[in-house]
Design an enzyme around this catalytic site. Structure first.
Site, PDB file in Angstrom:
ATOM      1  N   GLU A   1      49.369  44.808  59.523  1.00 16.13           N
ATOM      2  CA  GLU A   1      48.351  43.799  58.815  1.00 16.13           C
ATOM      3  C   GLU A   1      47.958  44.390  57.562  1.00 16.13           C
ATOM      4  OE1 GLU A   1      45.273  42.887  61.911  1.00 16.13           O
ATOM      5  OE2 GLU A   1      46.588  41.390  62.812  1.00 16.13           O
TER       6      GLU A   1
ATOM      7  N   GLU B   1      52.440  40.146  67.415  1.00 18.39           N
ATOM      8  CA  GLU B   1      50.968  40.132  68.175  1.00 18.39           C
ATOM      9  C   GLU B   1      50.844  38.549  68.444  1.00 18.39           C
ATOM     10  OE1 GLU B   1      47.759  42.401  66.585  1.00 18.39           O
ATOM     11  OE2 GLU B   1      48.923  43.994  66.146  1.00 18.39           O
TER      12      GLU B   1
END
Ligand code: BG6
Length: 486
Positions: free
Chosen positions: A177, A384
């Site tokens: 991220e 994810e």
């Protein structure tokens, strides 16, 4: 539903070292930034402490003790039929301080054994090199990613693991991220910039208290871009079979209304939140809109000679991302705010939210897949996705989690739709396939897993593993390659 996923689709699950391994100071591991974070909740902040305070509970220190249970856990992944397992290497297990002359052999041995165990079950490891942690020494003594020196330390670490695990690992992700550094809270969590205070509180429920230092976070981000490009080049050089991806928090941003102001604001959010990082990592250059953004924020990036060429050469092979929720962008100050996965947004009246306030929007996944594939045309991977929920263990030991099955089922359907739309999708690793510590709150009770772990928010429990209903459901999904979702 009988849409077919590609034959070699990488169905699997995902975890991160500091959220599951425990054994925080065993076998030569050094302290990581995550080891300095206490447990919190949706309403109580996690606190980052300078030292380790014996009066606090630090969940990463023991987590679910995957370090000592990995054989049992991977056997359960194998039983579900996983084709892939996304996990991260704890950098401080390999280089305890980050700037050490030599790597820690015991750390390398642990991951070698873990990868061999995966291979035993035909599971392809997908390895994140940096997932929300770095050796604490690099944060404390060097100031984290704001310091350019970290690029060399990271490159050295990458070189060691690429050489060591050649032939065992083929898929690599550089920074988890990475785009959280485009947001104020990212500077500590993803940038390892800790500040001088004894204690700093961080609450996902209230991000307004976070001091914003755009110059710092965009400089840290630039260093990570360069480090990522170096890693891509090294990975290809060491083994041409290696495939390296970026990892971006998928932020699907919708305009709250058709007011042109909302449309422009949502477009801007998509660009600054997603495309800034995607463009640098996939196309190898900063997008045109970044000039105006940096000017507005007063950011002057320190580029060295060579950075430009390096970013161009070290572009990634595929784009991976997390996706939990979508958000609405409104230019109307009165519009209610609803929490998302580390991003704020207006409440979408058409959608429900999870117990932790994250908007549930499976169609947003299809939207995001199409947007990203349309922009970059490189293979994508969903690394994810999942539902954090409070599970109940029945007196007979069963764990019925129809809410999780419903969430996942809808997202799988939308992935199939996106594939039908023409998107090239390599795989899907559901987040927290085994219950683990929540990154935003430090809780244990925010569970994502197919596998239940007997441990509570205070660290009590036997650590016994058990299969939830979703375990059996996912096994069928994989066995039927996404055709049987009931
Ligand atoms: C992502 C992170 O933001 O979301 C994971 O990459 C994290 O580390 C996951 O665990 C879910 O968030 P949370 O806060 O529910 O653990």
């Amino acid at each position: 539903m009988c849409k077919t996923f590609p034959k070699d689709f990488l169905w699997g699950g995902a975890t991160a070292a500091n959220q599951c391994e425990g054994a925080w100071n065993e076998d030569g591991k050094g302290e990581s930034t995550a080891d300095h974070m206490t447990a919190g909740s949706l309403t109580a902040p996690r606190i980052t402490t300078r030292g380790i305070n014996p009066n606090y509970y630090y969940p990463s220190h023991t987590a679910i003790d995957l370090y000592h249970h990995y054989k049992e856990d991977i056997a359960l992944f194998g039983e579900m039929g996983f084709k892939s397992y996304r996990m991260s290497i704890g950098w401080s297990r390999i280089f305890p301080n980050g700037d050490d002359a030599a790597a820690n052999r015991k750390g390398l041995d642990f991951y070698r054994s873990l990868f061999e165990e995966c291979r035993k079950y035909g599971i392809e490891p997908v390895v994140t090199l940096s997932h929300y942690e770095l050796p604490y020494h690099l944060a404390r003594e060097y100031g984290g990613w704001v310091n350019r020196k970290l690029i060399d330390f990271f490159a050295k670490y990458c070189e060691v693991v690429f050489k060591e695990f050649k032939g065992l690992v083929k898929y690599w992700l550089t920074f988890n991220e990475i785009n959280v550094l485009t947001m104020p809270f990212g500077v500590a969590m993803a940038g390892g910039v800790m500040g001088d205070e004894e204690e700093v509180a961080f609450s996902i429920g209230d991000l307004s208290k976070i001091k914003d230092e755009p110059q710092m976070r965009y400089q840290a981000l630039h260093h990570q871009f360069v480090a990522s490009a170096r890693a891509v080049l090294l990975a290809h050089e060491i083994d041409p079979e290696n495939k390296v991806g970026c990892m971006i928090a998928g932020m699907a941003a919708y305009p709250y209304t058709c007011n042109p102001d909302d449309i422009l604001a949502a477009q801007k959010r998509m660009a600054e939140g997603n495309y800034l990082c995607g463009d640098v990592q996939v196309r190898g250059e900063y997008p045109a809109f970044s000039r105006r953004l940096f000017k507005k924020l007063g950011v002057e990036l320190q580029f060295t000679e060579g950075d430009k060429a390096l970013l161009k050469q070290g572009h990634v092979d595929f784009y991976s991302f997390s996706y939990y929720a979508s958000g609405c962008v409104s230019t109307d100050a009165e519009v209610l705010k609803a929490g998302g996965n580390m991003m704020m947004g207006a409440k979408n009246p058409y959608l429900e939210a999870s117990e932790w306030g994250w908007t549930i929007d499976a169609k947003g996944l299809r939207y995001y897949l199409n947007e990203i594939y349309g922009r970059y045309g490189v293979p994508l991977m969903v690394v994810e996705n999942g539902l954090g929920a409070n599970d109940t263990v029945e007196p007979d030991g069963a764990i019925h989690d129809p809410y999780r099955i419903a969430y996942l089922k809808e997202h799988v359907i939308q992935m199939a739709e996106a594939i039908e739309d023409g998107v090239e999708l390599l795989g899907y690793t559901m987040w927290g396939c085994i219950d683990l510590i929540s990154a935003s709150t430090g809780e244990m009770k925010k569970r994502y897993g197919f596998i239940y772990v007997d441990k509570d928010n205070d660290g009590e429990g036997t650590l016994a593993r058990s299969r939830k209903d979703s375990f059996h459901w996912y096994k069928k999904v994989i066995a039927s390659n996404g055709a049987d979702l009931d």
